[in-house]
Design an enzyme around this catalytic site. Structure first.
Site, short mmCIF file in Angstrom:
data_model
loop_
_atom_site.label_atom_id
_atom_site.label_comp_id
_atom_site.label_asym_id
_atom_site.label_seq_id
_atom_site.Cartn_x
_atom_site.Cartn_y
_atom_site.Cartn_z
N CYS A 89 -1.50 -3.51 5.22
CA CYS A 89 -0.54 -2.71 4.45
C CYS A 89 0.80 -2.83 5.14
CB CYS A 89 -0.99 -1.25 4.37
SG CYS A 89 0.23 -0.18 3.57
N CYS A 135 4.93 -1.28 -2.33
CA CYS A 135 3.81 -1.99 -1.70
C CYS A 135 4.41 -3.13 -0.89
CB CYS A 135 2.83 -2.53 -2.75
SG CYS A 135 1.50 -3.54 -2.07
#
Length: 289
Positions: free
Chosen positions: A76, A227
């Site tokens: 991430c 994201c």
């Protein structure tokens, strides 16, 4: 069980961060992760991040990521920026750059003087089997140096680039990211049978050769405000298709990221992402599940 936590966000992509480096944390079940991430009855977050001591040579820390559905994932990017701010603010390191162990290897995170964090995301991977993506029986379409793959999405054909940034992404270029039915198509792409580990679905609008708008429907989390790996995958696909030039400013609902990649000259080059990391608050929660 009482847990101390820090709530953070990177461009609106929000996280609950737990310190398993300074003291031992009990193993968390997927039910407990979901309870912590619950926005009504818990703290609320897109992902849970756990800071741990490394288990491989050459790493300063280990970084684990759990989606709000309880599943552990590989990487991430926005979380990585929050990770390095957390360990710096907590005095767990005095280094400006740290090497961090993630599920897929090591990444380098650098804190800049302006408070932004630069993440060395490594080189993107486009080989379908390594994404992973099942391209068997499909006729791909060449676009620049990329191959677009047809997906049946609710009876319509969508042409996507498949990219791994340590986690799988399917990126399509759309005319208007804001108006596009991301919430309708995102779940269909995320769970498409061609992606055995599911996929993050990206919807990118080209503004100029150095600027895009992006929405991402994340695997296991739904649409998020930003994201990081999705921004990296989208820019890599755009450069590979000849639509973008480095560096690229990526506008998300939660903020702006800057992605740089010299892939037009060397696809093995590492990609970097720069953006903010913010601490929102700290607290304790009684976990009774």
């Amino acid at each position: 069980m009482k847990l101390s936590f820090t709530k953070m966000h990177g461009a609106g992509n929000d996280f609950v961060v737990l310190d398993g480096y300074s003291h031992t944390l009990p193993p968390l079940t997927d039910v407990q992760v979901r309870a912590l991430a619950d926005r009504h009855f818990g703290i609320g977050a897109d992902q849970l991040l756990v800071v741990e001591k490394p288990t491989v040579d050459g790493a300063d820390f280990k970084y684990r990521i759990f989606n709000c559905d309880g599943g552990e994932v590989e990487h991430c990017g926005n979380g990585a920026r929050c990770f390095v701010k957390f360990v710096t603010d907590r005095g767990l390191t005095d280094k400006r750059s740290v090497r961090v162990q993630v599920m897929k290897g090591l990444i380098t995170l650098t804190m800049q003087d302006n408070g932004e964090v630069v993440v060395d995301m490594g080189a993107p991977v486009f080989e379908p089997a390594q994404v992973p993506f099942d391209a068997s029986g499909l006729d791909g379409r060449t676009d620049g140096n990329d191959t677009l793959w047809p997906l049946d999405v609710g009876g319509a054909t969508r042409w996507v680039s498949t990219v791994s940034m340590g986690n799988p992404h399917a990126v399509q270029v759309v005319d208007d990211a804001e108006a596009y039915p991301v919430l309708a198509e995102g779940p269909l792409i995320e769970r498409h049978a061609r992606f055995p580990k599911r996929v993050n679905a990206g919807f990118m609008q080209i503004v100029s050769r150095h600027e895009v708008k992006l929405r991402v429907y994340e695997r296991g989390a739904g649409e998020t405000l930003a994201c990081g790996t999705g921004a990296c995958a989208a820019v890599a696909a755009g450069i590979r298709r000849g639509l973008l030039d480095t560096p690229v400013t990526v506008h998300t609902h939660g903020g702006t990221l800057t992605i740089s990649w010299d892939g037009a000259h060397d696809e093995r080059a590492a990609l970097t992402m720069a953006g903010p990391a913010t601490t929102v608050f700290e607290g304790e929660i009684e976990l009774n599940v």
